[in-house]
Design a protein around this motif. Structure first.
Motif, PDB file in Angstrom:
ATOM      1  N   PRO A 161       0.774  -1.213   0.089  1.00 52.18           N
ATOM      2  CA  PRO A 161      -0.082  -0.087   0.353  1.00 52.18           C
ATOM      3  C   PRO A 161       1.107   1.170   0.182  1.00 52.18           C
ATOM      4  O   PRO A 161       0.227   2.291  -0.617  1.00 52.18           O
ATOM      5  N   ASN A 162       2.003   1.346   0.449  1.00 51.58           N
ATOM      6  CA  ASN A 162       2.775   2.491   0.667  1.00 51.58           C
ATOM      7  C   ASN A 162       3.570   2.797  -0.981  1.00 51.58           C
ATOM      8  O   ASN A 162       3.956   4.090  -1.216  1.00 51.58           O
ATOM      9  N   LYS A 163       3.024   1.947  -1.890  1.00 53.41           N
ATOM     10  CA  LYS A 163       3.609   2.101  -3.926  1.00 53.41           C
ATOM     11  C   LYS A 163       2.080   3.015  -4.406  1.00 53.41           C
ATOM     12  O   LYS A 163       2.621   3.112  -5.397  1.00 53.41           O
ATOM     13  N   CYS A 164       1.275   2.151  -3.614  1.00 52.98           N
ATOM     14  CA  CYS A 164      -0.075   2.888  -4.223  1.00 52.98           C
ATOM     15  C   CYS A 164      -0.317   4.404  -4.522  1.00 52.98           C
ATOM     16  O   CYS A 164      -0.418   5.225  -3.810  1.00 52.98           O
ATOM     17  N   VAL A 165      -0.966   4.422  -5.863  1.00 52.73           N
ATOM     18  CA  VAL A 165      -1.521   5.695  -5.950  1.00 52.73           C
ATOM     19  C   VAL A 165      -2.760   5.749  -6.737  1.00 52.73           C
ATOM     20  O   VAL A 165      -3.213   6.750  -6.334  1.00 52.73           O
ATOM     21  N   LEU A 166      -3.188   4.881  -5.691  1.00 55.26           N
ATOM     22  CA  LEU A 166      -5.284   4.989  -5.230  1.00 55.26           C
ATOM     23  C   LEU A 166      -5.565   5.606  -6.582  1.00 55.26           C
ATOM     24  O   LEU A 166      -7.270   5.901  -6.983  1.00 55.26           O
ATOM     25  N   CYS A 167      -5.073   4.963  -8.188  1.00 53.34           N
ATOM     26  CA  CYS A 167      -5.342   5.102  -9.401  1.00 53.34           C
ATOM     27  C   CYS A 167      -6.748   4.594  -9.083  1.00 53.34           C
ATOM     28  O   CYS A 167      -8.100   4.206 -10.298  1.00 53.34           O
ATOM     29  N   LYS A 168      -6.999   3.022  -9.266  1.00 50.06           N
ATOM     30  CA  LYS A 168      -7.809   2.251  -8.695  1.00 50.06           C
ATOM     31  C   LYS A 168      -8.159   1.590 -10.204  1.00 50.06           C
ATOM     32  O   LYS A 168      -9.380   1.013 -10.395  1.00 50.06           O
ATOM     33  N   ARG A 169      -6.906   0.950 -10.745  1.00 47.82           N
ATOM     34  CA  ARG A 169      -7.249   0.190 -11.597  1.00 47.82           C
ATOM     35  C   ARG A 169      -7.754  -0.885 -11.213  1.00 47.82           C
ATOM     36  O   ARG A 169      -8.246  -1.945 -11.896  1.00 47.82           O
ATOM     37  N   CYS A 170      -6.989  -1.033 -10.022  1.00 45.09           N
ATOM     38  CA  CYS A 170      -6.971  -2.488 -10.167  1.00 45.09           C
ATOM     39  C   CYS A 170      -8.401  -2.733  -9.388  1.00 45.09           C
ATOM     40  O   CYS A 170      -9.071  -4.196  -9.354  1.00 45.09           O
ATOM     41  N   VAL A 171      -9.164  -2.110  -8.584  1.00 46.65           N
ATOM     42  CA  VAL A 171     -10.471  -2.218  -8.058  1.00 46.65           C
ATOM     43  C   VAL A 171     -11.722  -2.497  -9.261  1.00 46.65           C
ATOM     44  O   VAL A 171     -12.401  -3.723  -8.972  1.00 46.65           O
ATOM     45  N   SER A 172     -11.120  -1.541 -10.516  1.00 43.51           N
ATOM     46  CA  SER A 172     -12.678  -1.506 -11.775  1.00 43.51           C
ATOM     47  C   SER A 172     -12.033  -3.425 -12.302  1.00 43.51           C
ATOM     48  O   SER A 172     -13.039  -3.864 -12.625  1.00 43.51           O
ATOM     49  N   MET A 173     -10.519  -3.745 -12.179  1.00 45.52           N
ATOM     50  CA  MET A 173     -10.018  -4.773 -12.901  1.00 45.52           C
ATOM     51  C   MET A 173     -10.886  -6.023 -12.332  1.00 45.52           C
ATOM     52  O   MET A 173     -11.482  -7.087 -12.774  1.00 45.52           O
ATOM     53  N   CYS A 174     -11.192  -5.827 -11.134  1.00 43.95           N
ATOM     54  CA  CYS A 174     -10.919  -6.914 -10.542  1.00 43.95           C
ATOM     55  C   CYS A 174     -12.762  -6.749 -10.076  1.00 43.95           C
ATOM     56  O   CYS A 174     -13.096  -7.927  -9.946  1.00 43.95           O
ATOM     57  N   LYS A 175     -12.641  -5.508  -9.753  1.00 41.47           N
ATOM     58  CA  LYS A 175     -14.829  -5.857  -9.777  1.00 41.47           C
ATOM     59  C   LYS A 175     -15.682  -5.826 -11.106  1.00 41.47           C
ATOM     60  O   LYS A 175     -16.395  -6.741 -11.249  1.00 41.47           O
ATOM     61  N   ASN A 176     -15.280  -5.333 -12.052  1.00 39.68           N
ATOM     62  CA  ASN A 176     -16.166  -4.943 -13.221  1.00 39.68           C
ATOM     63  C   ASN A 176     -15.750  -5.968 -14.629  1.00 39.68           C
ATOM     64  O   ASN A 176     -16.382  -6.646 -14.499  1.00 39.68           O
ATOM     65  N   ILE A 177     -14.943  -6.247 -14.527  1.00 36.62           N
ATOM     66  CA  ILE A 177     -14.101  -7.413 -15.618  1.00 36.62           C
ATOM     67  C   ILE A 177     -13.809  -9.036 -14.578  1.00 36.62           C
ATOM     68  O   ILE A 177     -14.321  -9.404 -15.657  1.00 36.62           O
ATOM     69  N   GLN A 178     -13.495  -9.014 -14.022  1.00 33.17           N
ATOM     70  CA  GLN A 178     -12.958  -9.999 -13.283  1.00 33.17           C
ATOM     71  C   GLN A 178     -14.292 -10.556 -12.223  1.00 33.17           C
ATOM     72  O   GLN A 178     -14.260 -12.100 -12.024  1.00 33.17           O
ATOM     73  N   THR A 179     -15.817  -9.789 -11.688  1.00 34.27           N
ATOM     74  CA  THR A 179     -16.444  -9.681 -10.634  1.00 34.27           C
ATOM     75  C   THR A 179     -15.900 -10.354  -9.808  1.00 34.27           C
ATOM     76  O   THR A 179     -16.401 -11.375  -9.501  1.00 34.27           O
ATOM     77  N   VAL A 180     -14.687 -10.423  -9.373  1.00 31.85           N
ATOM     78  CA  VAL A 180     -14.166 -11.045  -7.910  1.00 31.85           C
ATOM     79  C   VAL A 180     -14.632  -9.771  -6.887  1.00 31.85           C
ATOM     80  O   VAL A 180     -14.709 -10.538  -5.981  1.00 31.85           O
ATOM     81  N   SER A 181     -13.848  -8.590  -7.100  1.00 34.79           N
ATOM     82  CA  SER A 181     -14.716  -7.179  -5.583  1.00 34.79           C
ATOM     83  C   SER A 181     -14.065  -7.652  -4.564  1.00 34.79           C
ATOM     84  O   SER A 181     -14.488  -8.278  -3.512  1.00 34.79           O
ATOM     85  N   VAL A 182     -12.386  -8.182  -4.767  1.00 36.04           N
ATOM     86  CA  VAL A 182     -12.696  -8.513  -3.220  1.00 36.04           C
ATOM     87  C   VAL A 182     -11.595  -7.327  -2.772  1.00 36.04           C
ATOM     88  O   VAL A 182     -10.944  -7.374  -1.842  1.00 36.04           O
ATOM     89  N   ILE A 183     -11.333  -6.476  -3.592  1.00 36.50           N
ATOM     90  CA  ILE A 183      -9.958  -5.253  -3.192  1.00 36.50           C
ATOM     91  C   ILE A 183     -11.160  -3.998  -3.477  1.00 36.50           C
ATOM     92  O   ILE A 183     -12.254  -3.896  -4.068  1.00 36.50           O
ATOM     93  N   SER A 184     -10.913  -2.714  -2.684  1.00 38.59           N
ATOM     94  CA  SER A 184     -11.736  -1.936  -2.728  1.00 38.59           C
ATOM     95  C   SER A 184     -11.161  -0.720  -2.107  1.00 38.59           C
ATOM     96  O   SER A 184     -10.171  -0.568  -1.341  1.00 38.59           O
ATOM     97  N   ALA A 185     -11.652   0.165  -2.550  1.00 38.67           N
ATOM     98  CA  ALA A 185     -11.532   1.699  -2.033  1.00 38.67           C
ATOM     99  C   ALA A 185     -11.706   2.380   0.092  1.00 38.67           C
ATOM    100  O   ALA A 185     -13.004   1.732   0.178  1.00 38.67           O
ATOM    101  N   ALA A 186     -11.184   2.595   0.808  1.00 41.56           N
ATOM    102  CA  ALA A 186     -11.224   2.430   1.956  1.00 41.56           C
ATOM    103  C   ALA A 186     -11.008   3.911   2.122  1.00 41.56           C
ATOM    104  O   ALA A 186      -9.308   4.464   2.159  1.00 41.56           O
ATOM    105  N   GLU A 187     -11.145   4.336   3.560  1.00 38.14           N
ATOM    106  CA  GLU A 187     -11.415   5.511   4.038  1.00 38.14           C
ATOM    107  C   GLU A 187     -11.116   6.536   3.573  1.00 38.14           C
ATOM    108  O   GLU A 187     -11.731   6.199   2.290  1.00 38.14           O
ATOM    109  N   ARG A 188     -10.902   7.888   3.292  1.00 34.01           N
ATOM    110  CA  ARG A 188     -10.948   9.120   2.997  1.00 34.01           C
ATOM    111  C   ARG A 188      -9.747  10.150   3.211  1.00 34.01           C
ATOM    112  O   ARG A 188      -8.828   9.791   4.136  1.00 34.01           O
ATOM    113  N   GLY A 189      -9.409  11.093   2.395  1.00 35.18           N
ATOM    114  CA  GLY A 189      -8.588  11.887   2.569  1.00 35.18           C
ATOM    115  C   GLY A 189      -7.291  10.869   2.355  1.00 35.18           C
ATOM    116  O   GLY A 189      -6.631  10.186   1.452  1.00 35.18           O
TER     117      GLY A 189
END
Ligand code: FES
Length: 237
Positions: free
Chosen positions: A145-173
């Motif tokens: 997570p310390n190298k993550c740029v919060l682009c959410k590409r992985c989230v979209s891939m996991c959720k919308n393309i692979q329909t697995v949905s195990v990673i998502s955005a959390a917290e704020r700011g």
């Protein structure tokens, strides 16, 4: 197909109605930097690296989500645009683990490429930075997570393309992260280990697990053991 007339950096173009400024620019071989954008997978306007100036608009706009319209006059390299992209990138870098030399994505990292392209020589904004634990419990995927740029590409891939949905955005700011529900490890959620999240990550925040060292040391132990077992007895005179 209905078309509209626009101008990008003084170049008059006739483009399909409904496409974005970024697509129109790419069709005309005009380069606009991007980070979060991934065609048909992640078109959410999150990183703001693709900002452009539109004549008459009050603020700079993210070209990856802004649709073309008749008569738009767009500038992709105005001083304001260049400065805004540079500051945005510096802010991303200020909270990024900078162990680039030992990162698996070094020389193949979109963030590193952008820093080079935008001529970033130092980080003006130093301050607090996130320090989260490495998730390397999965047998095949390591999440840093310390190298993550919060682009959410992985989230979209996991959720919308692979329909697995195990990673998502959390917290704020400042605390924003991409993680598994309830801060669990990838090992503890129904991750199928397809690895598609790794393939779309622009940086080294997701990577394949490399157990080569462990395998070699296990082999070395085994060989040593065999050698010890089979070594001829030494006669002491
Ligand atoms: Fe457009 Fe990230 S590429 S906002």
């Amino acid at each position: 197909m209905s078309t509209v007339n626009i101008t990008i950096d003084g170049k008059k173009l006739q483009v399909e109605q409904g496409i974005t400024i970024l697509e129109a620019a790419r069709q005309a071989n005009i380069k606009i930097p991007t980070l979060c954008f991934l065609k048909d997978i992640n078109e959410i306007g999150a990183c703001r690296m693709c900002l452009v100036e539109i004549k008459g608009a009050r603020a700079l706009q993210a070209s990856c989500v802004y649709p073309v319209a008749e008569g738009l006059e767009i500038y992709t390299q105005s001083p304001d645009v260049r400065e805004a992209r540079k500051v945005t990138l510096e802010l991303i870098l200020s909270n990024h683990d900078k162990k680039c030399l030992t990162c698996v994505r070094s020389k193949n990292c979109e963030l590193q490429n952008l820093a080079e392209e935008l001529n970033i020589k130092d980080i003006r904004f130093e301050g607090a930075s996130i320090d989260l634990p490495l998730d390397d419990f999965s047998p095949s995927i390591v999440r840093d997570p310390n190298k993550c740029v919060l682009c959410k590409r992985c989230v979209s891939m996991c959720k919308n393309i692979q329909t697995v949905s195990v990673i998502s955005a959390a917290e704020r700011g400042f605390k924003s992260t991409i993680s598994c529900a309830f801060d669990r490890s990838l090992e503890e959620v129904p991750c199928t280990m397809c690895g598609q999240c790794i393939s779309v990550c622009p940086v080294g925040a997701l990577r394949e697990k490399d157990d080569t060292d462990k395998v070699w040391s296990a082999l070395a132990d085994k060989e040593l053991h065999v050698v010890v077992q089979t070594a001829p007895a030494v006669r002491v005179a």
